[in-house]
Motif scaffolding. Structure first.
Motif, PDB file in Angstrom:
ATOM      1  N   LEU A  50      65.041 -94.973  -8.677  1.00  0.00           N
ATOM      2  CA  LEU A  50      64.475 -93.782  -9.307  1.00  0.00           C
ATOM      3  C   LEU A  50      64.462 -93.919 -10.832  1.00  0.00           C
ATOM      4  O   LEU A  50      63.511 -93.512 -11.507  1.00  0.00           O
ATOM      5  N   TYR A  51      65.522 -94.506 -11.365  1.00  0.00           N
ATOM      6  CA  TYR A  51      65.617 -94.702 -12.818  1.00  0.00           C
ATOM      7  C   TYR A  51      64.476 -95.607 -13.309  1.00  0.00           C
ATOM      8  O   TYR A  51      63.786 -95.273 -14.279  1.00  0.00           O
ATOM      9  N   VAL A  52      64.233 -96.718 -12.613  1.00  0.00           N
ATOM     10  CA  VAL A  52      63.172 -97.619 -13.070  1.00  0.00           C
ATOM     11  C   VAL A  52      61.805 -96.956 -12.883  1.00  0.00           C
ATOM     12  O   VAL A  52      60.942 -97.029 -13.756  1.00  0.00           O
ATOM     13  N   ALA A  53      61.653 -96.238 -11.746  1.00  0.00           N
ATOM     14  CA  ALA A  53      60.358 -95.604 -11.457  1.00  0.00           C
ATOM     15  C   ALA A  53      60.016 -94.509 -12.464  1.00  0.00           C
ATOM     16  O   ALA A  53      58.850 -94.228 -12.707  1.00  0.00           O
ATOM     17  N   THR A  54      61.041 -93.880 -13.037  1.00  0.00           N
ATOM     18  CA  THR A  54      60.793 -92.730 -13.923  1.00  0.00           C
ATOM     19  C   THR A  54      61.269 -92.998 -15.347  1.00  0.00           C
ATOM     20  O   THR A  54      61.534 -92.065 -16.096  1.00  0.00           O
ATOM     21  N   VAL A  55      61.331 -94.275 -15.732  1.00  0.00           N
ATOM     22  CA  VAL A  55      61.963 -94.610 -17.014  1.00  0.00           C
ATOM     23  C   VAL A  55      61.170 -94.070 -18.207  1.00  0.00           C
ATOM     24  O   VAL A  55      61.745 -93.699 -19.230  1.00  0.00           O
ATOM     25  N   GLY A  56      59.835 -93.980 -18.072  1.00  0.00           N
ATOM     26  CA  GLY A  56      59.024 -93.360 -19.124  1.00  0.00           C
ATOM     27  C   GLY A  56      59.243 -93.983 -20.486  1.00  0.00           C
ATOM     28  O   GLY A  56      59.245 -95.211 -20.613  1.00  0.00           O
ATOM     29  N   LEU A  57      59.443 -93.167 -21.501  1.00  0.00           N
ATOM     30  CA  LEU A  57      59.681 -93.668 -22.854  1.00  0.00           C
ATOM     31  C   LEU A  57      61.121 -93.428 -23.286  1.00  0.00           C
ATOM     32  O   LEU A  57      61.404 -93.224 -24.455  1.00  0.00           O
ATOM     33  N   SER A  58      62.046 -93.455 -22.328  1.00  0.00           N
ATOM     34  CA  SER A  58      63.437 -93.202 -22.713  1.00  0.00           C
ATOM     35  C   SER A  58      63.962 -94.380 -23.527  1.00  0.00           C
ATOM     36  O   SER A  58      63.535 -95.513 -23.335  1.00  0.00           O
ATOM     37  N   LEU A  97      59.726-105.500 -15.992  1.00  0.00           N
ATOM     38  CA  LEU A  97      59.336-106.206 -14.768  1.00  0.00           C
ATOM     39  C   LEU A  97      59.275-105.272 -13.561  1.00  0.00           C
ATOM     40  O   LEU A  97      58.500-105.489 -12.637  1.00  0.00           O
ATOM     41  N   GLY A  98      60.105-104.224 -13.566  1.00  0.00           N
ATOM     42  CA  GLY A  98      60.258-103.400 -12.375  1.00  0.00           C
ATOM     43  C   GLY A  98      59.309-102.228 -12.246  1.00  0.00           C
ATOM     44  O   GLY A  98      59.027-101.780 -11.125  1.00  0.00           O
ATOM     45  N   VAL A  99      58.810-101.731 -13.372  1.00  0.00           N
ATOM     46  CA  VAL A  99      58.074-100.467 -13.351  1.00  0.00           C
ATOM     47  C   VAL A  99      56.878-100.462 -12.387  1.00  0.00           C
ATOM     48  O   VAL A  99      56.714 -99.535 -11.593  1.00  0.00           O
ATOM     49  N   GLY A 100      56.062-101.500 -12.438  1.00  0.00           N
ATOM     50  CA  GLY A 100      54.857-101.529 -11.599  1.00  0.00           C
ATOM     51  C   GLY A 100      55.199-101.501 -10.121  1.00  0.00           C
ATOM     52  O   GLY A 100      54.654-100.704  -9.353  1.00  0.00           O
ATOM     53  N   GLY A 108      57.767 -95.858  -5.006  1.00  0.00           N
ATOM     54  CA  GLY A 108      57.744 -94.397  -5.157  1.00  0.00           C
ATOM     55  C   GLY A 108      56.650 -93.766  -4.314  1.00  0.00           C
ATOM     56  O   GLY A 108      56.860 -92.726  -3.671  1.00  0.00           O
ATOM     57  N   LEU A 109      55.491 -94.405  -4.289  1.00  0.00           N
ATOM     58  CA  LEU A 109      54.385 -93.879  -3.464  1.00  0.00           C
ATOM     59  C   LEU A 109      54.744 -93.944  -1.977  1.00  0.00           C
ATOM     60  O   LEU A 109      54.375 -93.048  -1.218  1.00  0.00           O
ATOM     61  N   TRP A 152      57.737 -88.464   2.571  1.00  0.00           N
ATOM     62  CA  TRP A 152      58.106 -87.054   2.382  1.00  0.00           C
ATOM     63  C   TRP A 152      56.967 -86.132   2.834  1.00  0.00           C
ATOM     64  O   TRP A 152      57.199 -85.155   3.545  1.00  0.00           O
ATOM     65  N   PHE A 153      55.737 -86.447   2.415  1.00  0.00           N
ATOM     66  CA  PHE A 153      54.609 -85.598   2.822  1.00  0.00           C
ATOM     67  C   PHE A 153      54.398 -85.656   4.334  1.00  0.00           C
ATOM     68  O   PHE A 153      54.009 -84.662   4.950  1.00  0.00           O
TER      69      PHE A 153
END
Ligand SMILES: NC(=O)C1=CN([C@@H]2O[C@H](COP(=O)(O)OP(=O)(O)OC[C@H]3O[C@@H](n4cnc5c(N)ncnc54)[C@H](OP(=O)(O)O)[C@@H]3O)[C@@H](O)[C@H]2O)C=CC1
Ligand SMILES: CCCCCCCCCCCCCCCC(=O)[C@@H](N)CO
Length: 304
Positions: free
Chosen positions: A253-261, A274-277, A283-284, A290-291
């Motif tokens: 979750l941290y890597v998926a939502t790291v944004g501009l922190s 390396l991990g974000v993409g 995440g999808l 969930w849906f």
């Protein structure tokens, strides 16, 4: 190092750590750990008798006496009075929090306001009251100060039943990112902690009213122990980490939502790049499942 802000170590021994919500759950575990590591600890919450019980429990476990401050974080004057009467703070841990999960359509505006006022406004009140003396302390001692804020995984992703709670916790992230810009020159460092479900008196209360779908999504992972979250949080504070994840899903979750922190570690910056993409893909997949659960639940309740 190419990273800014620079890496930092925040010592705890002999320093004044103030933990809000320190009379229960994660806050109590954190106060106990800080006391065991030689910090001078104060705990703040509303109920004086629970504060007293926490003080007794910490004395029993560590032999250390913590100071207790009774105040409601929703009341800025009460917070200012409590902090004015206490010693200047080196490490401020804004951990207090309330959670009442419910579908927004069914939730009263009073409950919405309650969560925003305690979780978000309460944190503003604390920081406003503590910061001037904290800056002074950091300047005089030459030692870095810290403001730690307890968010939640529901402060990284919106979850069914948590509209108001998630809003209050997402708000804390904006506060934290902006504040880090403002206090970096004062040698004060911000830490945001994102725990998953954690076994605490607060969670036991929450379970009595949690919507079925919220259980499906948030309850799909086992709850952590309060002391394990406290340990992660305290290690994060000591190493000046901006984001602290607590378990395996937490790291995803941290890597998926790291944004501009902000990031102080070159190694972690590299991991993020390396991990974000790939984490967007993961995440999808989570959102898909969930849906699907939500859809199935609706189909079942309509037919049943
Ligand atoms: N437990 C969990 O599953 C998770 C918790 N979190 C977050 O971690 C933090 C701690 O949670 P947890 O340990 O479960 O909480 P608990 O409900 O066990 O304890 C909450 C603490 O906050 C204090 N508090 C509540 N409202 C106020 C107020 N208005 N003013 C001052 N103090 C207040 C309480 O004392 P009193 O009532 O006497 O004021 C108590 O000390 C919260 O911010 C929560 O959102 C995040 C993710 C998961
Ligand atoms: C890219 C990878 C994604 C990984 C997904 C991990 C699962 C996230 C689920 C979020 C659950 C939120 C729990 C909130 C706990 C809390 O704050 C309460 N106990 C208080 O209400």
């Amino acid at each position: 190092a190419i990273v800014r802000p620079r890496p930092v170590r925040i010592p705890l021994k002999g320093r004044h750590v103030l933990v809000t919500g320190g009379s229960s759950g994660i806050g109590l575990a954190l106060a106990l750990r800080a006391a065991a590591e030689g910090a001078r600890v104060s705990i703040l919450a509303r109920d004086p008798s629970r504060l007293q019980d926490a003080r007794d429990a910490i004395r029993l476990a560590t032999g250390v006496d913590v100071a207790i401050l009774a105040a409601d974080v929703r009341d800025p004057e009460a917070v200012a009075r409590a902090l004015g009467a206490a010693d200047p703070v080196d490490v401020l841990v804004c951990n207090h929090g309330v959670f009442l999960p419910q579908e927004l359509e069914r939730q009263s505006l009073e409950d919405v306001r309650f969560m925003v006022e305690v979780n978000l406004m309460g944190t503003f009140h604390l920081i406003k009251a503590a910061l001037p003396a904290m800056k002074q302390r950091a300047k005089e001692s030459g030692l870095p100060g810290s403001v730690a804020i307890m968010s939640s995984q529901a402060g990284q992703v919106g979850v069914y039943g948590y509209a108001a709670y998630s809003a209050s916790k997402f708000g804390l992230r904006g506060l934290a990112e902006a504040l880090q810009h403002e206090v970096i020159a004062d040698n004060i460092h911000i830490t945001l902690v994102f725990p998953p479900d954690t076994d605490t008196p607060g969670l036991a209360e929450e379970h009595k009213r949690r919507p079925e779908i919220t259980k499906l999504i948030a309850g799909s992972q086992g709850g952590m122990k309060a002391d394990d979250v406290a340990k992660k949080a305290l290690n994060g504070i000591k190493s000046g980490q901006f984001v602290v994840a607590c378990n395996f899903e937490g790291y995803l979750l941290y890597v998926a939502t790291v944004g501009l922190s902000p990031q102080r570690s070159c190694l972690m910056a590299f991991v993020e790049i390396l991990g974000v993409g790939f984490m967007r893909f993961v995440g999808l997949c989570y959102q898909w499942s969930w849906f699907t659960s939500i859809e199935k639940w609706h189909a079942k309740t309509k037919s049943g």
